[in-house]
Design an enzyme around this catalytic site. Structure first.
Site, PDB file in Angstrom:
ATOM      1  N   ASP A   1      25.298  -2.059   1.486  1.00 21.27           N
ATOM      2  CA  ASP A   1      24.854  -1.413   0.245  1.00 21.27           C
ATOM      3  C   ASP A   1      23.854  -2.262  -0.542  1.00 21.27           C
ATOM      4  O   ASP A   1      23.953  -2.390  -1.773  1.00 21.27           O
ATOM      5  CB  ASP A   1      26.052  -1.073  -0.645  1.00 21.27           C
ATOM      6  CG  ASP A   1      26.965  -0.026  -0.032  1.00 21.27           C
ATOM      7  OD1 ASP A   1      26.633   0.493   1.049  1.00 21.27           O
ATOM      8  OD2 ASP A   1      28.016   0.260  -0.624  1.00 21.27           O
TER       9      ASP A   1
ATOM     10  N   ASP B   1      24.698   0.937   5.631  1.00 24.93           N
ATOM     11  CA  ASP B   1      24.222   1.828   4.563  1.00 24.93           C
ATOM     12  C   ASP B   1      23.424   1.061   3.523  1.00 24.93           C
ATOM     13  O   ASP B   1      23.584   1.271   2.305  1.00 24.93           O
ATOM     14  CB  ASP B   1      25.408   2.523   3.871  1.00 24.93           C
ATOM     15  CG  ASP B   1      26.278   3.311   4.832  1.00 24.93           C
ATOM     16  OD1 ASP B   1      25.773   3.721   5.886  1.00 24.93           O
ATOM     17  OD2 ASP B   1      27.476   3.502   4.527  1.00 24.93           O
TER      18      ASP B   1
END
Length: 324
Positions: free
Chosen positions: A162, A185
């Site tokens: 992230d 991600d």
């Protein structure tokens, strides 16, 4: 005598007012850890900037490591934070999602872990590194964006899971000549973001993007003329996976390495693939072969790809051209 005293008081008042507003001008503010600037950290420089400025203000940050958990508040606009040297001007912090909060005994959660949160609009970052230096103990955001019309030029964004969170569906961001690295991600969220000529480095077997583009937002993540690379021990990378329904991600004219999985995209949430907007066009490299791509992704035609430009993508509720 009374008249003289009145004049002196007025002059003193003017002097005080001028001192109070001494930074209310377009002059550049200088930040330096060694004390040679006006401020020793970026937060102090932001603190003196006037709310909703209608002029361009530069905060020039000299080389050094600035350990700051930094917020650019919503009322600041038209500010440029410019580093002296991209690789040696570093803003760093090390929160992660599993740090226990004393008040609740629960984990911090992803969205409080940022190193830099930008809530203001029309903010520019140049020649600077933003890093979340946490160990791999959970989600750890380096850059968290909420403002509109944000521009990032020649910056580095370093982290693991992230790394970049684009947190507002109605906002637009432009990344040019940037380096972005992470594991899982590491570009995620609902905003519209264009990545031009950027280097994307995958540090682990995982997923580059997790878009959550809302149904009524026509564009999400667009990577154009970018280069994806991976660490030596990596052999299984996906371009993205749909975090929410209608997620939009496009890779076009990019270099994709052998580590990109033949299917390209990961299913993650079975219901989300029914509406996912995952596309490619004109990519190069061993990872760009499309014969085995998932059936719910799409290859754009030349005509379709020509219609996708920053000018069109950034015309949502008004026009914005980050190159002007």
């Amino acid at each position: 005598m009374r008249k003289l005293i009145s004049i002196i008081c007025i002059l003193c008042g003017v002097g005080t007012m001028q001192a109070k507003d001494s930074y209310d001008n377009p002059d550049t503010l200088v930040v330096s850890r060694d004390g040679t600037g006006q401020f020793r950290n970026v937060a102090e420089a932001l603190e003196v900037c006037r709310a909703f400025m209608d002029y361009h203000k530069v905060i020039y940050v000299k080389k050094g490591t600035y350990k700051e958990k930094l917020v650019v508040p919503q009322w600041l606009t038209n500010i440029e934070i410019c580093g002296e040297d991209r690789d040696n001007t570093v803003i760093t912090w090390d929160d992660h999602a599993n740090i226990l909060l004393p008040a609740t005994g629960k984990g911090m959660g992803t969205f409080r872990t940022y190193t830099l949160k930008i809530q203001g609009s029309r903010i520019t970052l140049k020649n600077i590194t933003v890093e979340n230096n946490s160990a791999r103990l959970g989600q750890a955001v380096a850059l968290h964006t909420e403002g509109d019309c944000l521009t990032f030029v020649n910056c580095r964004f370093l982290g693991h899971q992230d790394t970049i969170y684009t947190g507002n569906a109605k906002c637009r961001h432009y990344f040019r000549d940037c380096y972005i690295e992470g594991t899982t991600d590491f570009v995620f969220g609902p905003s519209t973001a264009w990545f031009e000529n950027c280097d994307i480095f995958c540090k682990a077997n995982s997923y580059i993007t997790a878009a959550s583009t809302p149904q009524d937002v026509p564009y999400g993540y667009i990577f154009n003329n970018c280069r994806v690379t991976a660490a030596e021990n990596v052999d299984k990378v996906y371009l993205g996976r749909p975090w929410r329904d209608y997620g939009y991600t496009l890779f076009m004219n990019c270099d994709l390495p052998r580590q990109i999985r033949p299917e390209g995209w990961h299913q993650w949430r079975p219901e989300a693939v029914k509406t996912a907007r995952y596309m490619e066009y004109g990519n190069r490299g061993e990872g760009a072969v499309t014969d085995s791509r998932v059936a719910w992704s799409r290859q754009l035609t030349k005509k379709e790809a020509q219609q996708i430009t920053p000018e069109r993508v950034f015309t949502l509720h008004d026009t914005w051209n980050p190159n002007n």
